[in-house]
Design an enzyme around this catalytic site. Sequence first.
Site, mmCIF file in Angstrom:
data_model
loop_
_atom_site.group_PDB
_atom_site.id
_atom_site.type_symbol
_atom_site.label_atom_id
_atom_site.label_comp_id
_atom_site.label_asym_id
_atom_site.label_seq_id
_atom_site.Cartn_x
_atom_site.Cartn_y
_atom_site.Cartn_z
ATOM 1 N N CYS A 88 0.875 -1.170 0.000
ATOM 2 C CA CYS A 88 0.000 0.000 0.000
ATOM 3 C C CYS A 88 0.916 1.224 0.000
ATOM 4 C CB CYS A 88 -0.947 -0.023 1.197
ATOM 5 S SG CYS A 88 -0.106 0.019 2.785
ATOM 6 N N GLN A 89 0.438 2.335 0.464
ATOM 7 C CA GLN A 89 1.261 3.542 0.450
ATOM 8 C C GLN A 89 2.359 3.490 1.512
ATOM 9 O OE1 GLN A 89 0.843 5.615 -2.045
ATOM 10 N NE2 GLN A 89 2.488 6.967 -1.440
#
Length: 126
Positions: A88-89
């Site tokens: 994810c980020q």
Amino acid sequence: MDTLYFILILVVAIIAYSVITWLYQRKIVKTLNEQQFREGYRKAQLIDVREPNEYEAGHILGARNIPLSQFKMRMKEIRPDKPVYLYCQSGMRSGRAAQTLYRKGYKDLSHLEGGFKKWSGKIKVK
């Protein structure tokens, strides 16, 4: 004074929950640095759990986008017999996605340490 005790108990409970969740994640998902991630992600199912607008702004080459917000509905798209590499980020959402997969019987789970913002390899932008 009762309010102070209540706040103190609440803070301790939140900290305890956070520590238990962190320890549980460490048990079920391997956290890989970028080099380790690069070595194995081509042989695995590479899943980006960010939202579509984040994915379209840039993603690791070969990644499929299954946002965490749609994860439970779309988990059937992920094969349980192959390794799953998540990112994810920053690493928080991929950890939660790994917990969801683990509860459904997936065992070979890994995620990228630091998430996409730490990735320095090739990316694709839509």
